[in-house]
Design a protein around this motif. Sequence first.
Motif, PDB file in Angstrom:
ATOM      1  N   ASP A  58      33.477 -20.717  -6.114  1.00 21.70           N
ATOM      2  CA  ASP A  58      32.141 -21.567  -6.404  1.00 21.70           C
ATOM      3  C   ASP A  58      31.499 -20.301  -7.825  1.00 21.70           C
ATOM      4  O   ASP A  58      32.770 -19.481  -8.106  1.00 21.70           O
ATOM      5  CB  ASP A  58      31.157 -21.027  -5.522  1.00 21.70           C
ATOM      6  N   HIS A  85      26.885 -32.921  -5.207  1.00 25.39           N
ATOM      7  CA  HIS A  85      28.118 -32.880  -4.132  1.00 25.39           C
ATOM      8  C   HIS A  85      27.329 -34.591  -3.991  1.00 25.39           C
ATOM      9  O   HIS A  85      26.509 -34.725  -4.013  1.00 25.39           O
ATOM     10  CB  HIS A  85      27.577 -32.421  -2.875  1.00 25.39           C
ATOM     11  N   ASP A  88      33.733 -30.986   0.801  1.00 29.62           N
ATOM     12  CA  ASP A  88      32.813 -29.790   0.971  1.00 29.62           C
ATOM     13  C   ASP A  88      32.537 -29.221   2.164  1.00 29.62           C
ATOM     14  O   ASP A  88      33.983 -29.902   3.159  1.00 29.62           O
ATOM     15  CB  ASP A  88      31.071 -30.378   0.946  1.00 29.62           C
TER      16      ASP A  88
END
Length: 807
Positions: A47, A149, A226
């Motif tokens: 991230d 996403h 995810d």
Amino acid sequence: MTATDDRIDDLVGKLGLEEKVRLLTGRDFWTTWPIEEIGLRRMVVSDGPSGVRGEVWDERSPSLNLPSATSLSSSWDTGIAARYGAVAAVEARRKGVDVVLGPTINLHRSPLGGRHFEAFSEDPLLTARLAAAYVRGLQDNGVGATPKHYVANDFETDRFTVDVRVSERALREVYLRAFEDAVVQERAWLVMSAYNSINGATATENELLETPLNSEWGFDGVVISDWTAVRSVRSAKHAQDLVMPGPRGPWGDKLVEAVRSGAIDEAVIDRKVRRILHLAARVGALEGFEPVEPARSEDGAAFAREAAVEGSVLLANDGILPLAEPARIAVIGHNALHARSQGGGSATVLPERVVSPLDGVRAAFPDAEVSYSLGAIVQEGLAELDRDAMRNPVTGELGARVEMLDAQGALLFAEDRLASGLVYFGGDAPIGELATLVFETDYTPAESGPQRFGFASVGTGRIFTDGELVAERTTEAVGTDLGAAFLSPPAVSAPVQFRSGRSVRLRVEFSPQRVDGGLSNALSITIGTEPADVDADELIADAGRAAAGADVAVVVVGTNSRVESEGYDRTDLSLPGRQDDLVRAVLAANPRTVVLVNSGAPVLLPWREQAAAIVLNYFAGQEYGAAVGDLLTGAREPGGRLPTTWPAALDDVPVLDVTPVDGTLAYDEDIHIGYRAWLRAGAAPAYPFGHGLGYTSWSLTDVTTTPFTDGVTTVGLTARNTGGRAGKHVVQVYASRPDSAVDRPVRWLVGFATVRAAAGEVVDVRVPVHERDLAHWEDGWQHEPGEYTLHIGTSALDIVATTTVRL
Ligand code: BGC
């Protein structure tokens, strides 16, 4: 088949089934498995997206903290977005990262969405253009991008389980649009599949992974899940390639068995392996393949400052800005000193330092007398201890000592930390084995007075000051969301009396509550303080007095980490605490008041008509204060335009709901989100989509269009900077089709251009408008022939000229 494909096929042929299947689940939180025999090293993902955290969440390994995505999108500048991606790539390489888990390109469907700050806009085209540029900036520099996403993950409530009901048309025209551009135009190397379901199937098992992603758009990258989103062996049959995190996961041995029993074809596994090896070839993790060479690099901090200026939106200005050399400035507000430079959750990076707005004002006006008043409490929950006030009792250096003990009290692990926010999410600490974590520091507060000291985490903790037990408490996770429980855990604290300059030994002994599954080796605990009871009226009165005695008041209002974070949605749009009362009191004391807004998403500004100027800075990254200085002095002009409508009141918002009913949330408004919904409802917002002022003035004249050629018409116009200084303008082109046979938005954005010109300069502006952006989806892209109106404006509401084109 290319030569690369052939060579990758050869490598796949060298691997046994177990080896191949192992490669399909991560090795740990952030890495993939290496396979030495074929020259494959591990790959590191991280991230982002507003910076790159790296493999550890640790202040000893700091990262550049860029402005949040809402700030980036406010620039309306694909050049800035591409540089943003390039700067992230430089950070990634510095940190040994191959893939950045971003950009987040879900949409601002409702302002209540908890991750609003992390996404770009309510408009699909603006999101798509900026996202594509960000992807290009990363990948041209050899680092993989992961648009996420996929798809319809536009809110947080029940995000693991919710089923979003959304029409095919809304998916294609609105929610998939930015993914399409990132894949078709920029060949994104990865896409992240979401937690939620879409029309009955969870994202990691959804047909949308194949169509349109692979079959229509030609995606040749890796669909990475995810974190913990893959839940079954069955999902391996779908176009889901890589399960994260690892090493445990639902595939592993079960998937090997499924292949052996014939339930899943080995070719399905090979296809996934091929894609992972192709990614490895691209990032330089596979021997014998030439990776993409970095194209450029630039100074990250200087860019962060420039981006914060370009992303700041001047919402209102009666002429007070830029400030003309004030002698006395009253800076007011919690966030002026404790600025929020970024939103909460997995997007968090740990900057080395953040320039606060207060520091920025002091540096920008060295000759002025600058006072500071708190004005209102904004913080909810614990704030980390001030790093400069902590001494490690073992080393005597700045910081704290952390020890991890087993059930018998034996030392398993010890480390010297610089901060009191501890997140173990990857890294070497033996979280799975520890029984107790002990944090200790000698703390010398700067100010005397009552405070509360404690911890935020899920488990049982004992709080000591100077060796004395002051409290023992157990906290429970709120809800089941890992984001809420892990990234923003509940806090407990006990009253303490601090004395300025007197050191006190602070100690917390903490036993975490065990969790199973993907997070069993993760822990987050913040040790810190929260304000004791304060006299809120007195704080406001103090600030009013400071404002009255100054030439100008600069009030910074904003949100806190309990309001805007991953893992939960917002419940209202008001500023937390007594900030509205504060602003009103300051305005009454001194009408020469500039309000700076420090939030990642829309907040209500009920006093907005009275303020002399309002600047929206968002979460402006680590150079926040420096950018504030530039804007206030006028060294630079705020370059932003709203990428999302700002409402005047919560009840006015046409699409608001983020609460699933019986496990589903229906996107009943279909294609009408954002300004499209506001226009359809005929409702007036506080500030419309596209709005933003500058320090100069403009005229837009001589609008022309060309006939469609190769699917494109060009809108031409003359932009003249009619003011006295150089500036930036964002020319927006919207389309409408009043007599359409299908339901259409009242108008919708089809193109834009960022124009920069010196005082008096005239610029020829050309805005290409693509046929596809006039099309609608009905079993395929349909081009309704006839006449379309094009509206040239400076916001969705401020239209300065119209013209027509024929399709
Ligand atoms: C978030 C992702 C993030 C991942 C890894 C998830 O909870 O939804 O955006 O990349 O965690 O931290």
